[in-house]
Design a protein around this motif. Sequence first.
Motif, PDB file in Angstrom:
ATOM      1  N   GLN A  96       0.821  -1.205   0.000  1.00 35.66           N
ATOM      2  CA  GLN A  96       0.000   0.000   0.000  1.00 35.66           C
ATOM      3  C   GLN A  96       0.854   1.253   0.000  1.00 35.66           C
ATOM      4  N   ALA A  97       2.007   1.202   0.626  1.00 37.35           N
ATOM      5  CA  ALA A  97       2.908   2.349   0.613  1.00 37.35           C
ATOM      6  C   ALA A  97       3.603   2.490  -0.738  1.00 37.35           C
ATOM      7  N   LYS A  98       3.873   1.375  -1.389  1.00 34.61           N
ATOM      8  CA  LYS A  98       4.618   1.398  -2.642  1.00 34.61           C
ATOM      9  C   LYS A  98       3.736   1.739  -3.839  1.00 34.61           C
ATOM     10  N   TYR A  99       2.521   1.221  -3.879  1.00 33.81           N
ATOM     11  CA  TYR A  99       1.630   1.412  -5.023  1.00 33.81           C
ATOM     12  C   TYR A  99       0.382   2.171  -4.596  1.00 33.81           C
ATOM     13  N   VAL A 100       0.094   3.254  -5.294  1.00 35.45           N
ATOM     14  CA  VAL A 100      -1.022   4.114  -4.925  1.00 35.45           C
ATOM     15  C   VAL A 100      -2.358   3.393  -5.081  1.00 35.45           C
ATOM     16  N   GLY A 101      -2.518   2.583  -6.106  1.00 33.49           N
ATOM     17  CA  GLY A 101      -3.796   1.955  -6.412  1.00 33.49           C
ATOM     18  C   GLY A 101      -4.254   0.901  -5.430  1.00 33.49           C
ATOM     19  N   THR A 102      -3.400   0.477  -4.518  1.00 30.66           N
ATOM     20  CA  THR A 102      -3.803  -0.561  -3.568  1.00 30.66           C
ATOM     21  C   THR A 102      -4.559   0.001  -2.380  1.00 30.66           C
ATOM     22  N   GLY A 103      -4.636   1.314  -2.252  1.00 38.91           N
ATOM     23  CA  GLY A 103      -5.413   1.930  -1.183  1.00 38.91           C
ATOM     24  C   GLY A 103      -4.681   1.960   0.143  1.00 38.91           C
ATOM     25  N   HIS A 104      -5.437   2.298   1.171  1.00 40.97           N
ATOM     26  CA  HIS A 104      -4.911   2.341   2.535  1.00 40.97           C
ATOM     27  C   HIS A 104      -6.044   2.052   3.506  1.00 40.97           C
ATOM     28  N   ALA A 105      -5.750   2.050   4.757  1.00 40.79           N
ATOM     29  CA  ALA A 105      -6.731   1.630   5.762  1.00 40.79           C
ATOM     30  C   ALA A 105      -7.923   2.588   5.863  1.00 40.79           C
ATOM     31  N   ASP A 106      -7.720   3.865   5.571  1.00 40.11           N
ATOM     32  CA  ASP A 106      -8.789   4.852   5.715  1.00 40.11           C
ATOM     33  C   ASP A 106      -9.575   5.080   4.424  1.00 40.11           C
ATOM     34  N   LEU A 107      -9.323   4.297   3.407  1.00 35.89           N
ATOM     35  CA  LEU A 107      -9.979   4.457   2.113  1.00 35.89           C
ATOM     36  C   LEU A 107     -11.426   3.979   2.191  1.00 35.89           C
ATOM     37  N   THR A 108     -12.348   4.842   1.749  1.00 33.46           N
ATOM     38  CA  THR A 108     -13.756   4.452   1.762  1.00 33.46           C
ATOM     39  C   THR A 108     -14.086   3.650   0.511  1.00 33.46           C
ATOM     40  N   ARG A 109     -15.247   3.011   0.515  1.00 32.82           N
ATOM     41  CA  ARG A 109     -15.667   2.235  -0.659  1.00 32.82           C
ATOM     42  C   ARG A 109     -15.841   3.140  -1.870  1.00 32.82           C
ATOM     43  N   PHE A 110     -16.367   4.348  -1.639  1.00 35.30           N
ATOM     44  CA  PHE A 110     -16.583   5.285  -2.742  1.00 35.30           C
ATOM     45  C   PHE A 110     -15.261   5.717  -3.354  1.00 35.30           C
ATOM     46  N   GLU A 111     -14.287   6.049  -2.523  1.00 34.46           N
ATOM     47  CA  GLU A 111     -12.966   6.438  -3.040  1.00 34.46           C
ATOM     48  C   GLU A 111     -12.333   5.290  -3.814  1.00 34.46           C
ATOM     49  N   TRP A 112     -12.478   4.085  -3.316  1.00 37.02           N
ATOM     50  CA  TRP A 112     -11.910   2.930  -4.007  1.00 37.02           C
ATOM     51  C   TRP A 112     -12.574   2.750  -5.365  1.00 37.02           C
ATOM     52  N   ALA A 113     -13.901   2.893  -5.415  1.00 34.90           N
ATOM     53  CA  ALA A 113     -14.627   2.741  -6.681  1.00 34.90           C
ATOM     54  C   ALA A 113     -14.232   3.829  -7.676  1.00 34.90           C
ATOM     55  N   VAL A 114     -14.061   5.059  -7.204  1.00 33.58           N
ATOM     56  CA  VAL A 114     -13.639   6.145  -8.081  1.00 33.58           C
ATOM     57  C   VAL A 114     -12.241   5.866  -8.630  1.00 33.58           C
ATOM     58  N   ASN A 115     -11.355   5.352  -7.787  1.00 32.97           N
ATOM     59  CA  ASN A 115     -10.002   5.011  -8.258  1.00 32.97           C
ATOM     60  C   ASN A 115     -10.046   3.933  -9.329  1.00 32.97           C
ATOM     61  N   ILE A 116     -10.869   2.911  -9.134  1.00 32.80           N
ATOM     62  CA  ILE A 116     -10.975   1.826 -10.107  1.00 32.80           C
ATOM     63  C   ILE A 116     -11.510   2.360 -11.429  1.00 32.80           C
ATOM     64  N   GLN A 117     -12.560   3.169 -11.378  1.00 37.28           N
ATOM     65  CA  GLN A 117     -13.151   3.701 -12.601  1.00 37.28           C
ATOM     66  C   GLN A 117     -12.174   4.632 -13.319  1.00 37.28           C
ATOM     67  N   ARG A 118     -11.514   5.498 -12.566  1.00 37.48           N
ATOM     68  CA  ARG A 118     -10.551   6.428 -13.168  1.00 37.48           C
ATOM     69  C   ARG A 118      -9.401   5.669 -13.813  1.00 37.48           C
ATOM     70  N   ASP A 119      -8.886   4.668 -13.137  1.00 34.02           N
ATOM     71  CA  ASP A 119      -7.793   3.880 -13.694  1.00 34.02           C
ATOM     72  C   ASP A 119      -8.233   3.089 -14.929  1.00 34.02           C
ATOM     73  N   SER A 120      -9.469   2.591 -14.907  1.00 36.72           N
ATOM     74  CA  SER A 120      -9.979   1.849 -16.065  1.00 36.72           C
ATOM     75  C   SER A 120     -10.074   2.754 -17.284  1.00 36.72           C
ATOM     76  N   TYR A 121     -10.650   3.942 -17.117  1.00 28.90           N
ATOM     77  CA  TYR A 121     -10.769   4.860 -18.257  1.00 28.90           C
ATOM     78  C   TYR A 121      -9.400   5.316 -18.743  1.00 28.90           C
ATOM     79  N   ALA A 122      -8.478   5.550 -17.835  1.00 25.87           N
ATOM     80  CA  ALA A 122      -7.125   5.921 -18.260  1.00 25.87           C
ATOM     81  C   ALA A 122      -6.475   4.790 -19.045  1.00 25.87           C
ATOM     82  N   SER A 123      -6.729   3.556 -18.653  1.00 22.65           N
ATOM     83  CA  SER A 123      -6.196   2.412 -19.377  1.00 22.65           C
ATOM     84  C   SER A 123      -6.831   2.297 -20.761  1.00 22.65           C
ATOM     85  N   TYR A 124      -8.144   2.519 -20.832  1.00 21.60           N
ATOM     86  CA  TYR A 124      -8.819   2.460 -22.135  1.00 21.60           C
ATOM     87  C   TYR A 124      -8.262   3.516 -23.077  1.00 21.60           C
ATOM     88  N   ILE A 125      -8.021   4.716 -22.553  1.00 22.15           N
ATOM     89  CA  ILE A 125      -7.490   5.798 -23.381  1.00 22.15           C
ATOM     90  C   ILE A 125      -6.065   5.493 -23.816  1.00 22.15           C
TER      91      ILE A 125
END
Length: 106
Positions: free
Chosen positions: A17-46
């Motif tokens: 979690q310290a090394k890779y941003v996308g793995t989250g952290h202990a205080d990450l909410t479900r909404f923040e995690w979902a936004v990260n997944i969606q943002r990363d997916s669209y960036a990958s598609y682009i």
Amino acid sequence: MQASDRFNINSQLEHLQAKYVGTGHADLTRFEWAVNIQRDSYASYIGHYPMLAYFAIAENESIGRERYNFMQLKCCFLVAYLLREMKTEELLRDFNSTTGASYVQP
């Protein structure tokens, strides 16, 4: 499973979690995690031309239009995240002060 195994697993997870941003952290909410997944997916598609071409063919759009649509969706998720995190009054005050507009919330 022994206590030392659990400690080892937890320390490995904290290291990832310290090394890779996308793995989250202990205080990450479900909404923040979902936004990260969606943002990363669209960036990958682009970023991956064959995937972008696949979506363009499937939706009968040009590749440039599809890229534009994905970039707009990516921004919408960030705005939704900001609206959820910031209070609406603070956001409107910042918007009005930077644009000179006098938008009020309905």
